[in-house]
Scaffold this motif. Structure first.
Motif, PDB file in Angstrom:
ATOM      1  N   ARG A   1       0.835  -1.209   0.000  1.00  0.00           N
ATOM      2  CA  ARG A   1       0.000   0.000   0.000  1.00  0.00           C
ATOM      3  C   ARG A   1       0.867   1.257   0.000  1.00  0.00           C
ATOM      4  NH1 ARG A   1      -3.421  -3.107   3.464  1.00  0.00           N
ATOM      5  NH2 ARG A   1      -2.482  -2.229   5.349  1.00  0.00           N
ATOM      6  N   ARG A   2       2.029   1.163   0.602  1.00  0.00           N
ATOM      7  CA  ARG A   2       2.919   2.324   0.667  1.00  0.00           C
ATOM      8  C   ARG A   2       3.696   2.545  -0.629  1.00  0.00           C
ATOM      9  NH1 ARG A   2       8.227   3.373   1.920  1.00  0.00           N
ATOM     10  NH2 ARG A   2       8.711   1.185   2.341  1.00  0.00           N
ATOM     11  N   VAL A   3       4.208   1.453  -1.233  1.00  0.00           N
ATOM     12  CA  VAL A   3       5.125   1.610  -2.373  1.00  0.00           C
ATOM     13  C   VAL A   3       4.512   1.228  -3.712  1.00  0.00           C
ATOM     14  CG1 VAL A   3       7.094   1.184  -0.867  1.00  0.00           C
ATOM     15  CG2 VAL A   3       6.122  -0.728  -2.165  1.00  0.00           C
ATOM     16  N   GLY A   4       3.329   0.607  -3.690  1.00  0.00           N
ATOM     17  CA  GLY A   4       2.716   0.179  -4.935  1.00  0.00           C
ATOM     18  C   GLY A   4       2.904  -1.309  -5.191  1.00  0.00           C
ATOM     19  N   GLU A   5       2.148  -1.829  -6.139  1.00  0.00           N
ATOM     20  CA  GLU A   5       2.178  -3.249  -6.467  1.00  0.00           C
ATOM     21  C   GLU A   5       3.596  -3.676  -6.866  1.00  0.00           C
ATOM     22  OE1 GLU A   5      -0.265  -6.819  -6.960  1.00  0.00           O
ATOM     23  OE2 GLU A   5      -0.679  -4.816  -6.152  1.00  0.00           O
ATOM     24  N   PRO A   6       4.123  -4.734  -6.260  1.00  0.00           N
ATOM     25  CA  PRO A   6       5.493  -5.147  -6.586  1.00  0.00           C
ATOM     26  C   PRO A   6       5.549  -5.941  -7.888  1.00  0.00           C
ATOM     27  CG  PRO A   6       4.561  -6.638  -4.960  1.00  0.00           C
ATOM     28  CD  PRO A   6       3.523  -5.558  -5.194  1.00  0.00           C
ATOM     29  N   ASP A   7       6.611  -5.726  -8.635  1.00  0.00           N
ATOM     30  CA  ASP A   7       6.844  -6.580  -9.800  1.00  0.00           C
ATOM     31  C   ASP A   7       7.318  -7.954  -9.340  1.00  0.00           C
ATOM     32  OD1 ASP A   7       6.639  -4.787 -12.371  1.00  0.00           O
ATOM     33  OD2 ASP A   7       7.598  -3.584 -10.835  1.00  0.00           O
ATOM     34  N   TYR A   8       8.162  -7.960  -8.298  1.00  0.00           N
ATOM     35  CA  TYR A   8       8.625  -9.218  -7.706  1.00  0.00           C
ATOM     36  C   TYR A   8       8.817  -9.029  -6.209  1.00  0.00           C
ATOM     37  CZ  TYR A   8       9.921 -10.553 -12.499  1.00  0.00           C
ATOM     38  OH  TYR A   8       9.899 -10.833 -13.843  1.00  0.00           O
ATOM     39  N   VAL A   9       8.557 -10.104  -5.469  1.00  0.00           N
ATOM     40  CA  VAL A   9       8.940 -10.180  -4.063  1.00  0.00           C
ATOM     41  C   VAL A   9       9.957 -11.306  -3.943  1.00  0.00           C
ATOM     42  CG1 VAL A   9       8.187 -10.613  -1.694  1.00  0.00           C
ATOM     43  CG2 VAL A   9       6.671  -9.400  -3.284  1.00  0.00           C
ATOM     44  N   LEU A  10      11.174 -10.971  -3.586  1.00  0.00           N
ATOM     45  CA  LEU A  10      12.178 -12.016  -3.369  1.00  0.00           C
ATOM     46  C   LEU A  10      12.110 -12.450  -1.908  1.00  0.00           C
ATOM     47  CD1 LEU A  10      15.695 -12.499  -4.684  1.00  0.00           C
ATOM     48  CD2 LEU A  10      15.388 -12.523  -2.204  1.00  0.00           C
ATOM     49  N   VAL A  11      11.929 -13.748  -1.698  1.00  0.00           N
ATOM     50  CA  VAL A  11      11.884 -14.313  -0.346  1.00  0.00           C
ATOM     51  C   VAL A  11      13.200 -15.052  -0.129  1.00  0.00           C
ATOM     52  CG1 VAL A  11      10.661 -15.786   1.278  1.00  0.00           C
ATOM     53  CG2 VAL A  11       9.379 -14.519  -0.467  1.00  0.00           C
ATOM     54  N   GLY A  12      14.126 -14.393   0.579  1.00  0.00           N
ATOM     55  CA  GLY A  12      15.446 -14.946   0.813  1.00  0.00           C
ATOM     56  C   GLY A  12      15.562 -15.568   2.190  1.00  0.00           C
ATOM     57  N   PRO A  13      16.742 -16.095   2.531  1.00  0.00           N
ATOM     58  CA  PRO A  13      16.966 -16.737   3.827  1.00  0.00           C
ATOM     59  C   PRO A  13      16.630 -15.782   4.976  1.00  0.00           C
ATOM     60  CG  PRO A  13      18.825 -17.116   2.362  1.00  0.00           C
ATOM     61  CD  PRO A  13      17.956 -16.102   1.697  1.00  0.00           C
ATOM     62  N   ASP A  14      15.825 -16.261   5.896  1.00  0.00           N
ATOM     63  CA  ASP A  14      15.304 -15.422   6.963  1.00  0.00           C
ATOM     64  C   ASP A  14      14.790 -16.354   8.048  1.00  0.00           C
ATOM     65  OD1 ASP A  14      14.380 -13.202   8.345  1.00  0.00           O
ATOM     66  OD2 ASP A  14      13.284 -12.351   6.651  1.00  0.00           O
ATOM     67  N   ASP A  15      14.090 -15.805   9.020  1.00  0.00           N
ATOM     68  CA  ASP A  15      13.366 -16.648   9.954  1.00  0.00           C
ATOM     69  C   ASP A  15      12.469 -17.594   9.146  1.00  0.00           C
ATOM     70  OD1 ASP A  15      11.987 -17.275  12.605  1.00  0.00           O
ATOM     71  OD2 ASP A  15      10.330 -16.439  11.431  1.00  0.00           O
ATOM     72  N   PRO A  16      12.557 -18.928   9.360  1.00  0.00           N
ATOM     73  CA  PRO A  16      11.802 -19.864   8.513  1.00  0.00           C
ATOM     74  C   PRO A  16      10.300 -19.597   8.478  1.00  0.00           C
ATOM     75  CG  PRO A  16      13.446 -21.048   9.782  1.00  0.00           C
ATOM     76  CD  PRO A  16      13.448 -19.636  10.298  1.00  0.00           C
ATOM     77  N   GLU A  17       9.714 -19.227   9.617  1.00  0.00           N
ATOM     78  CA  GLU A  17       8.288 -18.945   9.627  1.00  0.00           C
ATOM     79  C   GLU A  17       7.980 -17.681   8.832  1.00  0.00           C
ATOM     80  OE1 GLU A  17       4.305 -19.473  10.140  1.00  0.00           O
ATOM     81  OE2 GLU A  17       5.959 -20.882  10.490  1.00  0.00           O
ATOM     82  N   ALA A  18       8.886 -16.705   8.872  1.00  0.00           N
ATOM     83  CA  ALA A  18       8.701 -15.503   8.056  1.00  0.00           C
ATOM     84  C   ALA A  18       8.728 -15.859   6.570  1.00  0.00           C
ATOM     85  CB  ALA A  18       9.791 -14.482   8.374  1.00  0.00           C
ATOM     86  N   MET A  19       9.664 -16.723   6.187  1.00  0.00           N
ATOM     87  CA  MET A  19       9.740 -17.138   4.792  1.00  0.00           C
ATOM     88  C   MET A  19       8.449 -17.824   4.360  1.00  0.00           C
ATOM     89  SD  MET A  19      13.656 -18.620   4.898  1.00  0.00           S
ATOM     90  CE  MET A  19      13.768 -19.054   3.150  1.00  0.00           C
ATOM     91  N   ARG A  20       7.934 -18.678   5.226  1.00  0.00           N
ATOM     92  CA  ARG A  20       6.684 -19.379   4.908  1.00  0.00           C
ATOM     93  C   ARG A  20       5.537 -18.381   4.745  1.00  0.00           C
ATOM     94  NH1 ARG A  20       5.168 -24.624   6.565  1.00  0.00           N
ATOM     95  NH2 ARG A  20       6.757 -24.603   8.221  1.00  0.00           N
ATOM     96  N   ARG A  21       5.439 -17.444   5.698  1.00  0.00           N
ATOM     97  CA  ARG A  21       4.322 -16.496   5.665  1.00  0.00           C
ATOM     98  C   ARG A  21       4.414 -15.550   4.481  1.00  0.00           C
ATOM     99  NH1 ARG A  21       3.263 -14.791  12.046  1.00  0.00           N
ATOM    100  NH2 ARG A  21       3.008 -16.921  12.833  1.00  0.00           N
ATOM    101  N   HIS A  22       5.620 -15.072   4.174  1.00  0.00           N
ATOM    102  CA  HIS A  22       5.772 -14.190   3.010  1.00  0.00           C
ATOM    103  C   HIS A  22       5.377 -14.913   1.724  1.00  0.00           C
ATOM    104  CE1 HIS A  22       7.507 -11.416   5.696  1.00  0.00           C
ATOM    105  NE2 HIS A  22       8.789 -11.645   5.494  1.00  0.00           N
ATOM    106  N   THR A  23       5.810 -16.162   1.587  1.00  0.00           N
ATOM    107  CA  THR A  23       5.509 -16.927   0.379  1.00  0.00           C
ATOM    108  C   THR A  23       4.013 -17.160   0.254  1.00  0.00           C
ATOM    109  OG1 THR A  23       7.665 -18.029   0.509  1.00  0.00           O
ATOM    110  CG2 THR A  23       5.995 -19.059  -0.878  1.00  0.00           C
ATOM    111  N   GLU A  24       3.369 -17.526   1.356  1.00  0.00           N
ATOM    112  CA  GLU A  24       1.932 -17.782   1.321  1.00  0.00           C
ATOM    113  C   GLU A  24       1.160 -16.497   1.016  1.00  0.00           C
ATOM    114  OE1 GLU A  24      -1.615 -19.619   1.182  1.00  0.00           O
ATOM    115  OE2 GLU A  24       0.389 -20.530   1.188  1.00  0.00           O
ATOM    116  N   GLU A  25       1.615 -15.376   1.586  1.00  0.00           N
ATOM    117  CA  GLU A  25       0.927 -14.115   1.292  1.00  0.00           C
ATOM    118  C   GLU A  25       1.076 -13.747  -0.182  1.00  0.00           C
ATOM    119  OE1 GLU A  25       0.584  -9.463   2.818  1.00  0.00           O
ATOM    120  OE2 GLU A  25       1.980 -10.833   3.830  1.00  0.00           O
ATOM    121  N   CYS A  26       2.240 -14.009  -0.749  1.00  0.00           N
ATOM    122  CA  CYS A  26       2.417 -13.751  -2.180  1.00  0.00           C
ATOM    123  C   CYS A  26       1.424 -14.564  -3.004  1.00  0.00           C
ATOM    124  CB  CYS A  26       3.847 -14.081  -2.603  1.00  0.00           C
ATOM    125  SG  CYS A  26       5.089 -12.880  -2.090  1.00  0.00           S
TER     126      CYS A  26
END
Length: 324
Positions: A134-159
């Protein structure tokens, strides 16, 4: 192009050992491993896969959005990144934990022993992508890199739920993840990044063979170390591109992140996959020639000249049109 780069934010403590680790290891005694190496120097540098990629993208004239969690000690790091074109307004700041820390020792053969303290990174699971969009506009890509594993799961599912095209880059987390999580992180990705060893680990842990992995993503980009990179995908002719020659390797930490940044810049410029891979390889060469993941610099003219030397004048001319 709008790029959201999600992943670990960390400081790197990089040490150099003048010998070879292999000379101190007894293969049939590894279950009793207890060794100590006298290092020659210590460099404390900015790191974390997401800022590393964002820094590279910023050097190439883009303005990526950093998505991750850090501690209150992030202020100086934030200032550095913002000076180099990175949007840090969506970084979550922990009230109780320090920024994550990567401690790595590299030997004369470029082998590494490393440890990682997650710290504030464990709070990355609290970040939602929709408010950022909402702040920056629709993303062309969201890269989900190494992070907290649950964060990676949640970001991917939200995408998946919101229809954002996502890029899977599980890399360092593959060693600690089970097959179920890896399958969730990869399935449906527009692009999958890994190195050659990680590609085999993906197959081993998911139970998918190489063809099955490729069937679940649009494009697979596999870095091959000094041999360069392989790009393949559905409906694409597979190609391998050699790495930049004439490189004086000093320290390999962050080379993969730089390659990804260059490749993503190429996607943003719309120059095609082969040219994007060339940009990635040239940016990676700058990192391997320096200690630290964000200590390199270049002018547009220097970068273009290096593209020309490695991949020809036609490649250089096309890249030059997109550099600031």
């Amino acid at each position: 192009m709008s790029l959201l780069i999600a992943g670990s934010i960390a400081t790197d403590h990089l040490m150099t050992f003048g010998g070879k680790f292999a000379d101190s290891l007894v293969v049939d005694q590894l279950d009793k491993l207890s060794v100590s190496f006298l290092v020659e120097d210590l460099e404390i540098r900015r790191g974390g896969v997401a800022p590393n990629m964002c820094y590279g993208l910023g050097r190439l004239g883009l303005r990526p959005v950093l998505v991750g969690a850090a501690g209150e000690d992030f202020a100086d790091y934030r200032s550095w990144l913002e000076r180099h074109g990175v949007d840090c307004d969506s970084v979550h700041i922990s009230e109780s934990r320090h920024t994550a820390r990567f401690v790595c020792t590299t030997d004369a053969a470029m082998a590494q022993f490393a440890s990682f303290y997650p710290g504030a990174m464990s709070e990355a699971r609290m970040i939602e992508l929709a408010p950022i969009v909402r702040r920056v506009g629709e993303p062309d890509y969201v890269l989900v890199g190494p992070d907290d594993p649950e964060a990676m799961r949640r970001h991917t599912e939200e995408c998946r739920q919101r229809g954002y095209r996502f890029i899977a880059d599980p890399s360092q987390q593959l060693a600690f993840s089970e097959g179920e999580l890896i399958r969730e992180l990869i399935d449906g990705a527009t692009l999958l990044f890994s190195n050659e060893y990680e590609s085999h680990m993906i197959q081993h842990k998911t139970g998918w063979d190489a063809e099955e992995v490729l069937a679940r993503v649009d494009i697979q980009v596999t870095t091959l170390g000094p041999r360069g990179v392989r790009v393949q995908g559905r409906g694409l002719a597979t190609f391998e591109l050699p790495a930049v020659s004439d490189v004086h390797a000093v320290e390999p930490t962050g080379v993969g992140d730089a390659f990804r940044a260059g490749f993503l810049a190429g996607l943003a410029w719309g120059v095609g996959l082969e040219r994007a891979a060339q940009v990635g390889c040239v940016l990676a060469a700058y990192v391997v020639e320096s200690v630290g993941t964000q200590e390199y610099s270049f002018t547009a003219g220097q970068f273009v000249a290096r593209v020309a030397g490695a991949y020809g004048q036609a490649a250089a001319d096309e890249v030059a049109r997109h550099l600031p």
